[in-house]
Scaffold this motif. Structure first.
Motif, PDB file in Angstrom:
ATOM      1  N   LEU A  34       0.807  -1.221   0.000  1.00 30.18           N
ATOM      2  CA  LEU A  34       0.000   0.000   0.000  1.00 30.18           C
ATOM      3  C   LEU A  34       0.843   1.275   0.000  1.00 30.18           C
ATOM      4  O   LEU A  34       0.298   2.370   0.087  1.00 30.18           O
ATOM      5  N   SER A  35       2.153   1.132  -0.090  1.00 28.69           N
ATOM      6  CA  SER A  35       3.045   2.273   0.105  1.00 28.69           C
ATOM      7  C   SER A  35       2.693   3.468  -0.773  1.00 28.69           C
ATOM      8  O   SER A  35       2.672   4.606  -0.319  1.00 28.69           O
ATOM      9  N   ASN A  36       2.408   3.239  -2.057  1.00 27.17           N
ATOM     10  CA  ASN A  36       2.102   4.355  -2.958  1.00 27.17           C
ATOM     11  C   ASN A  36       0.815   5.074  -2.578  1.00 27.17           C
ATOM     12  O   ASN A  36       0.687   6.283  -2.776  1.00 27.17           O
ATOM     13  N   PHE A  37      -0.147   4.329  -2.034  1.00 28.91           N
ATOM     14  CA  PHE A  37      -1.408   4.949  -1.625  1.00 28.91           C
ATOM     15  C   PHE A  37      -1.215   5.884  -0.431  1.00 28.91           C
ATOM     16  O   PHE A  37      -1.981   6.835  -0.248  1.00 28.91           O
ATOM     17  N   ALA A  38      -0.201   5.615   0.385  1.00 33.77           N
ATOM     18  CA  ALA A  38       0.050   6.463   1.551  1.00 33.77           C
ATOM     19  C   ALA A  38       0.316   7.897   1.122  1.00 33.77           C
ATOM     20  O   ALA A  38      -0.159   8.850   1.745  1.00 33.77           O
ATOM     21  N   GLN A  39       1.097   8.041   0.039  1.00 29.79           N
ATOM     22  CA  GLN A  39       1.419   9.382  -0.441  1.00 29.79           C
ATOM     23  C   GLN A  39       0.176  10.151  -0.860  1.00 29.79           C
ATOM     24  O   GLN A  39       0.004  11.334  -0.532  1.00 29.79           O
ATOM     25  N   SER A  40      -0.738   9.492  -1.571  1.00 29.86           N
ATOM     26  CA  SER A  40      -1.938  10.202  -2.030  1.00 29.86           C
ATOM     27  C   SER A  40      -2.834  10.582  -0.859  1.00 29.86           C
ATOM     28  O   SER A  40      -3.468  11.652  -0.876  1.00 29.86           O
ATOM     29  N   ASP A  41      -2.889   9.740   0.175  1.00 27.22           N
ATOM     30  CA  ASP A  41      -3.707  10.087   1.336  1.00 27.22           C
ATOM     31  C   ASP A  41      -3.105  11.247   2.120  1.00 27.22           C
ATOM     32  O   ASP A  41      -3.835  12.111   2.636  1.00 27.22           O
ATOM     33  N   ILE A  42      -1.787  11.289   2.216  1.00 28.19           N
ATOM     34  CA  ILE A  42      -1.151  12.439   2.873  1.00 28.19           C
ATOM     35  C   ILE A  42      -1.424  13.705   2.080  1.00 28.19           C
ATOM     36  O   ILE A  42      -1.680  14.777   2.652  1.00 28.19           O
ATOM     37  N   ASN A  43      -1.403  13.602   0.765  1.00 27.89           N
ATOM     38  CA  ASN A  43      -1.707  14.770  -0.059  1.00 27.89           C
ATOM     39  C   ASN A  43      -3.131  15.276   0.178  1.00 27.89           C
ATOM     40  O   ASN A  43      -3.387  16.485   0.138  1.00 27.89           O
ATOM     41  N   GLU A  44      -4.061  14.349   0.434  1.00 32.39           N
ATOM     42  CA  GLU A  44      -5.432  14.761   0.759  1.00 32.39           C
ATOM     43  C   GLU A  44      -5.466  15.502   2.091  1.00 32.39           C
ATOM     44  O   GLU A  44      -6.219  16.470   2.248  1.00 32.39           O
ATOM     45  N   MET A  45      -4.666  15.046   3.040  1.00 25.96           N
ATOM     46  CA  MET A  45      -4.593  15.743   4.324  1.00 25.96           C
ATOM     47  C   MET A  45      -4.038  17.150   4.134  1.00 25.96           C
ATOM     48  O   MET A  45      -4.522  18.115   4.734  1.00 25.96           O
ATOM     49  N   VAL A  46      -3.011  17.259   3.297  1.00 30.08           N
ATOM     50  CA  VAL A  46      -2.430  18.571   3.008  1.00 30.08           C
ATOM     51  C   VAL A  46      -3.468  19.480   2.354  1.00 30.08           C
ATOM     52  O   VAL A  46      -3.589  20.670   2.690  1.00 30.08           O
ATOM     53  N   LYS A  47      -4.239  18.914   1.446  1.00 33.41           N
ATOM     54  CA  LYS A  47      -5.277  19.686   0.755  1.00 33.41           C
ATOM     55  C   LYS A  47      -6.260  20.312   1.731  1.00 33.41           C
ATOM     56  O   LYS A  47      -6.767  21.423   1.524  1.00 33.41           O
ATOM     57  N   ALA A  48      -6.532  19.585   2.824  1.00 33.71           N
ATOM     58  CA  ALA A  48      -7.506  20.050   3.812  1.00 33.71           C
ATOM     59  C   ALA A  48      -6.850  20.675   5.033  1.00 33.71           C
ATOM     60  O   ALA A  48      -7.504  20.864   6.062  1.00 33.71           O
ATOM     61  N   SER A  49      -5.578  21.030   4.930  1.00 28.25           N
ATOM     62  CA  SER A  49      -4.863  21.573   6.093  1.00 28.25           C
ATOM     63  C   SER A  49      -5.472  22.873   6.605  1.00 28.25           C
ATOM     64  O   SER A  49      -5.339  23.213   7.782  1.00 28.25           O
ATOM     65  N   ASN A  50      -6.153  23.597   5.732  1.00 29.18           N
ATOM     66  CA  ASN A  50      -6.788  24.842   6.165  1.00 29.18           C
ATOM     67  C   ASN A  50      -7.961  24.584   7.115  1.00 29.18           C
ATOM     68  O   ASN A  50      -8.469  25.511   7.747  1.00 29.18           O
ATOM     69  N   LEU A  51      -8.366  23.310   7.231  1.00 30.92           N
ATOM     70  CA  LEU A  51      -9.464  22.948   8.121  1.00 30.92           C
ATOM     71  C   LEU A  51      -8.972  22.481   9.490  1.00 30.92           C
ATOM     72  O   LEU A  51      -9.793  22.131  10.343  1.00 30.92           O
ATOM     73  N   VAL A  52      -7.664  22.461   9.690  1.00 33.49           N
ATOM     74  CA  VAL A  52      -7.104  22.065  10.979  1.00 33.49           C
ATOM     75  C   VAL A  52      -7.127  23.278  11.911  1.00 33.49           C
ATOM     76  O   VAL A  52      -6.405  24.247  11.688  1.00 33.49           O
ATOM     77  N   PRO A  53      -7.930  23.264  12.959  1.00 30.52           N
ATOM     78  CA  PRO A  53      -7.991  24.419  13.863  1.00 30.52           C
ATOM     79  C   PRO A  53      -6.686  24.585  14.633  1.00 30.52           C
ATOM     80  O   PRO A  53      -5.918  23.626  14.810  1.00 30.52           O
ATOM     81  N   ASP A  54      -6.444  25.780  15.116  1.00 32.56           N
ATOM     82  CA  ASP A  54      -5.254  26.033  15.927  1.00 32.56           C
ATOM     83  C   ASP A  54      -5.280  25.225  17.218  1.00 32.56           C
ATOM     84  O   ASP A  54      -4.238  24.972  17.819  1.00 32.56           O
ATOM     85  N   SER A  55      -6.455  24.813  17.630  1.00 27.47           N
ATOM     86  CA  SER A  55      -6.590  24.057  18.877  1.00 27.47           C
ATOM     87  C   SER A  55      -6.280  22.572  18.712  1.00 27.47           C
ATOM     88  O   SER A  55      -6.377  21.806  19.671  1.00 27.47           O
ATOM     89  N   VAL A  56      -5.919  22.156  17.503  1.00 25.28           N
ATOM     90  CA  VAL A  56      -5.702  20.734  17.197  1.00 25.28           C
ATOM     91  C   VAL A  56      -4.283  20.495  16.702  1.00 25.28           C
ATOM     92  O   VAL A  56      -3.785  21.219  15.831  1.00 25.28           O
ATOM     93  N   ASN A  57      -3.625  19.495  17.278  1.00 23.54           N
ATOM     94  CA  ASN A  57      -2.375  18.968  16.732  1.00 23.54           C
ATOM     95  C   ASN A  57      -2.722  17.844  15.763  1.00 23.54           C
ATOM     96  O   ASN A  57      -3.384  16.879  16.161  1.00 23.54           O
ATOM     97  N   PHE A  58      -2.295  17.950  14.522  1.00 25.19           N
ATOM     98  CA  PHE A  58      -2.549  16.891  13.547  1.00 25.19           C
ATOM     99  C   PHE A  58      -1.202  16.293  13.170  1.00 25.19           C
ATOM    100  O   PHE A  58      -0.383  16.928  12.509  1.00 25.19           O
ATOM    101  N   ILE A  59      -0.974  15.033  13.591  1.00 18.83           N
ATOM    102  CA  ILE A  59       0.340  14.408  13.478  1.00 18.83           C
ATOM    103  C   ILE A  59       0.234  13.146  12.620  1.00 18.83           C
ATOM    104  O   ILE A  59      -0.681  12.339  12.793  1.00 18.83           O
ATOM    105  N   ILE A  60       1.179  12.986  11.714  1.00 21.21           N
ATOM    106  CA  ILE A  60       1.198  11.833  10.815  1.00 21.21           C
ATOM    107  C   ILE A  60       2.518  11.085  11.004  1.00 21.21           C
ATOM    108  O   ILE A  60       3.602  11.644  10.770  1.00 21.21           O
ATOM    109  N   TYR A  61       2.433   9.842  11.445  1.00 22.80           N
ATOM    110  CA  TYR A  61       3.597   8.954  11.466  1.00 22.80           C
ATOM    111  C   TYR A  61       3.557   8.124  10.190  1.00 22.80           C
ATOM    112  O   TYR A  61       2.519   7.549   9.841  1.00 22.80           O
ATOM    113  N   LEU A  62       4.689   8.048   9.482  1.00 21.07           N
ATOM    114  CA  LEU A  62       4.736   7.318   8.210  1.00 21.07           C
ATOM    115  C   LEU A  62       5.962   6.426   8.150  1.00 21.07           C
ATOM    116  O   LEU A  62       7.094   6.888   8.319  1.00 21.07           O
ATOM    117  N   ASP A  63       5.738   5.145   7.898  1.00 19.57           N
ATOM    118  CA  ASP A  63       6.807   4.204   7.579  1.00 19.57           C
ATOM    119  C   ASP A  63       6.418   3.541   6.267  1.00 19.57           C
ATOM    120  O   ASP A  63       5.493   2.729   6.224  1.00 19.57           O
TER     121      ASP A  63
END
Length: 384
Positions: A34-63
């Motif tokens: 699934l390694s290649n799919f991980a990159q596309s899902d992280i990109n989706e998170m980046v796309k929605a980064s403007n929806l991360v409130p200042d009150s929230v830590n959003f952390i991604i561990y990736l191996d």
């Protein structure tokens, strides 16, 4: 969307971090096919980064697996923030100096503790992203695969559910655990983890390799809305290019003991003295048992076994424990040859294991004894 990174943050003394309202941790065990799919899902998170409130830590561990000879393949931790644009939103917060097995329970605990210590919060949400097959050990996988060689294959190390419970018992209680992985929404898994989280979200069947649409899930992930996570995931796929859906449900941990108690009224009599029950009419979630796990829909199974008045009593307890059940007439599948729900009305989108003599040789019936569900649901009174 391209993935933009800033400089790595290394291990050194820092001021005490500010406690935020919530820390969301996405734990991506992607050193596998699934390694290649991980990159596309992280990109989706980046796309929605403007929806991360200042009150929230959003952390991604990736191996993940190595993509090229210049790629070190070392695990790393990202910090996603509302940086104003994609170039500023994703930062490499920590890069490990050597590879490790992300599915090893001790390593997993160390990784999650590092994040929790650095990003304290009043509430936590946890996403497990990888392959999965539910609670049964020694099948092919339970949750996660890490092949230990930075390759894109699935011949690797897994985490069984009792080990996962051990890890999570040593960490802060979570508002939800979201399994973005196949087959994880089983009652055996949910019951094992009932004391470490308030909600569990996942699918009892296969899930798409592309995974959840994280840009659409971001508001629910950040607000701790477990039912919203399931609903957003469910709503996306039937309207996508795939044309089929994803079976999903949201389980409330605080009602699982009551569900076990009601289930235990019936299981001992139905399966007394190792009685065999034909499963031919039960709703399956996989029909390739040579490679995957047995998983029958729990609600459909009990509907098939119980008298109507008994089922009504049982179903009330089920609905309390599973307030959001999202069956679909067909689901996106790679291995299942018949990914269709035959009885949507009585489908609960949570699976259960039904012992059978043919499972003795695989050790699955014996493995059921090691689950907390075995005694709670009355299986210990049946001879199985």
């Amino acid at each position: 969307m391209p993935l933009f990174l800033s400089a790595c943050h290394h291990d050194h003394d820092e001021p005490t971090p500010r406690v935020k309202a919530r820390t969301v941790i996405v734990y991506m065990m992607a050193e596998n096919s699934l390694s290649n799919f991980a990159q596309s899902d992280i990109n989706e998170m980046v796309k929605a980064s403007n929806l991360v409130p200042d009150s929230v830590n959003f952390i991604i561990y990736l191996d993940k697996a190595m993509r090229s000879q210049t790629d070190t393949g070392l695990p790393l931790i990202y910090h996603l923030t509302n940086g104003g644009n994609a170039q500023k939103s994703l930062k490499e917060w920590y890069t490990f100096r050597e590879d490790h097995i992300s599915t090893d329970s001790v390593v997993m605990l160390q990784n999650l503790r590092r994040i929790v210590d650095a990003f304290p919060a009043s509430h936590y949400g946890l996403v497990f992203w990888s392959h999965g097959s539910g609670w049964i050990p020694q099948k092919r996988r339970t949750i996660g695969i890490d092949n230990g060689r930075n390759e894109r294959n699935d011949l690797g190390y897994e985490t069984n559910i009792t080990a996962l419970r051990w890890v999570l018992e040593q960490l802060p209680h979570t508002d939800y655990i979201f399994f973005d992985a196949c087959f994880m929404q089983s009652v055996e898994t949910a019951y094992e983890l009932r004391n470490v989280t308030d909600w569990m979200v996942g699918s009892p069947a296969e899930t798409p390799g592309y995974g959840a649409p994280y840009d659409m899930l971001m508001p629910a992930l950040c607000s701790g809305d477990a039912e919203g996570i399931a609903q957003a995931y469910y709503d996306y796929y039937p309207n996508s290019m795939w044309g089929a859906g994803v079976l999903l449900s949201a389980i409330r941990s605080d009602h699982l003991d009551a569900l076990a108690s009601v289930t235990a009224r019936y299981i001992p009599a139905l399966f007394a003295d190792r009685a065999e029950v034909s499963t031919s009419g039960f709703q399956w979630y996989c029909d390739d048992y040579s490679r995957y796990t047995y998983c029958w829909d729990m609600s459909n199974t009990m509907y098939s076994l119980l008298a109507p008045d008994e089922y009504d009593v049982w179903r009330k307890a089920f609905d309390d424990a599973v307030p959001l059940s999202l069956p679909t007439s067909s689901w996106i599948a790679n291995k299942c040859r018949s990914p269709y729900v035959r009885d949507v009305e009585h489908c609960g989108a949570v699976s259960m294991f039904v012992p059978n003599p043919s499972d003795d040789s695989d050790g699955w019936n014996e493995a059921l004894h090691q689950t907390q569900w075995y005694k709670a649901a009355g299986w210990n009174q049946t001879g199985w």
